[in-house]
Motif scaffolding. Sequence first.
Motif, short mmCIF file in Angstrom:
data_model
loop_
_atom_site.label_atom_id
_atom_site.label_comp_id
_atom_site.label_asym_id
_atom_site.label_seq_id
_atom_site.Cartn_x
_atom_site.Cartn_y
_atom_site.Cartn_z
N UNK A 139 45.18 36.42 39.38
CA UNK A 139 44.11 36.04 39.11
C UNK A 139 43.75 35.58 37.52
N UNK A 140 42.96 34.64 37.31
CA UNK A 140 42.79 34.27 35.75
C UNK A 140 42.26 35.48 35.02
N UNK A 141 42.58 35.51 33.68
CA UNK A 141 42.09 36.68 32.85
C UNK A 141 40.43 36.57 32.63
N UNK A 142 40.00 35.54 33.05
CA UNK A 142 38.54 35.45 33.02
C UNK A 142 38.01 36.06 34.07
N UNK A 143 38.61 36.38 35.18
CA UNK A 143 37.86 37.03 36.17
C UNK A 143 37.43 38.41 36.08
N UNK A 144 36.16 38.87 36.33
CA UNK A 144 35.31 40.13 35.91
C UNK A 144 35.09 40.88 36.99
N UNK A 145 34.81 40.33 38.23
CA UNK A 145 34.27 41.07 39.25
C UNK A 145 34.59 40.19 40.67
N UNK A 146 34.74 41.13 41.75
CA UNK A 146 35.03 40.66 43.08
C UNK A 146 33.97 41.41 43.79
N UNK A 147 32.96 40.63 44.49
CA UNK A 147 32.00 41.36 45.22
C UNK A 147 32.35 40.87 46.72
N UNK A 178 26.40 41.15 48.11
CA UNK A 178 27.45 40.48 47.12
C UNK A 178 26.76 39.59 46.00
N UNK A 179 25.69 38.85 46.70
CA UNK A 179 25.26 37.98 45.65
C UNK A 179 24.57 38.55 44.54
N UNK A 180 23.93 39.62 45.01
CA UNK A 180 23.02 40.50 44.08
C UNK A 180 23.81 41.26 42.97
N UNK A 181 25.07 41.73 43.51
CA UNK A 181 26.16 42.31 42.48
C UNK A 181 26.57 41.14 41.43
N UNK A 182 26.64 39.86 41.82
CA UNK A 182 27.15 39.09 41.03
C UNK A 182 26.14 38.63 39.95
N UNK A 183 24.97 38.35 40.43
CA UNK A 183 23.92 38.17 39.72
C UNK A 183 23.42 39.14 38.65
N UNK A 230 43.35 45.41 35.43
CA UNK A 230 43.19 44.22 34.97
C UNK A 230 42.05 43.90 34.54
N UNK A 231 41.10 44.62 34.65
CA UNK A 231 39.61 44.66 34.03
C UNK A 231 38.92 43.98 34.93
N UNK A 232 38.96 44.04 36.36
CA UNK A 232 38.22 43.55 37.33
C UNK A 232 37.44 44.81 38.16
N UNK A 233 35.97 44.61 38.39
CA UNK A 233 35.23 45.50 38.97
C UNK A 233 35.33 44.91 40.42
N UNK A 234 35.61 45.93 41.35
CA UNK A 234 35.53 45.61 42.84
C UNK A 234 34.18 46.29 43.35
N UNK A 235 33.64 45.36 44.11
CA UNK A 235 32.24 45.87 44.53
C UNK A 235 32.29 45.77 46.41
#
Length: 384
Positions: free
Chosen positions: A107-115, A352-357, A132-137
């Motif tokens: 995954x790119x280093x820019x990726x912060x979250x997986x909803x 999922x969308x509410x987590x991203x927003x 890797x600094x990625x939040x999983x929701x």
Amino acid sequence: MSLATPKPEDPPPKTSPSPTTQHITNPSNSPNKPTILHLGDDIRWNHELYAELRSKFHIERSYSMNREEFKAALEDKRWGDFVGMYRPFWNTGGEMGNWDEELISLLPKSCEIYASAGAGFDWVDTKTMADYGIIYCNSAPACTESVADAALVLILSTFRGIPWSFLAARSCSPSRFADANQNIAAVTHNPNGHLLGIIGLGKIGTRVAEKAALACEMQIAYHDLARLPEREDALRKKGIEALWCETLEELLREADVVVLATPFSGQILLGHREFAQFKNGARLVNVARGKLVDEDALVEALESGRLSAAGLDVHANEPYVDPRLAKRENVMVLSHTAGASVESHVGFERLGMENLLGWFGEGKVLTAVNLEEVRGRRERRERR
């Protein structure tokens, strides 16, 4: 007809939009915006909220692809440096298999979250994601009601011999029908007054407790990693007393029926040793994950009479069901559908969308699984 297009005679249910939802017409999808990678099928219900997402992010689509194709696309940076991933349904967009380090490292280093949709996350290495600094929701709250309903069905089936009666009638055999009709009453019971032991008093476990106590007048006990006084207080306000069992052994020894409502952490929870601790003639219901149970040990417990019945929504080797369990008249088996309802899917899609927003708007998420681990990693990195 596209899955994204509801049939005219079967319109999608009306849902209340998120408080943050805005109605946006012709939203821009400029690639100059941060990118979200949408995995799998089109959304089906929450179109206004998706329009808000599109107004703030450039949406790339992977649709459905296998693991090797997905890995190659990540290595080629087909979707650029996306900042988040969105998977609105559990049965699409997951064809790449388990999310382990092999996949996460691409995954790119820019990726912060997986909803993602669904309650379970045994297919995701959330610790490695945190590394890797990625939040999983996940989206567990969206299916709470559906799973709790199914758990109640399975509880009732274990007390009332529903599989025996159903299979006898379904066989169209007069002798089997007569056998069930004449003999089932001697070995089945009403659930009221019996002790329901819940392993995992999360949102789903709490709702199972409410339904079983209020609808079936069952007594409630629970075991979890730690005592949950706030959950006990919430139940008490509804007139329900939940007894805390500090050890799993204590719960198994006392419960008339045990319900599994806890995440799978990579280890079997109920094996030969644990089944030997069950109260004689007790029952087991599993609406969590099949791999929590050693199915050889479960079969042995049923054959010995240690367990009188079981209700299983989930199985250790899905999509394969152990025939030794499926053929028994005292076992109700389902196809991992406890959380499967239109209402659940609408909620998965929305949450999922509410987590991203929420994450990119206010730095907040509703249903993060590994947020504390991610924060700990970032704090350690900042101290260096």
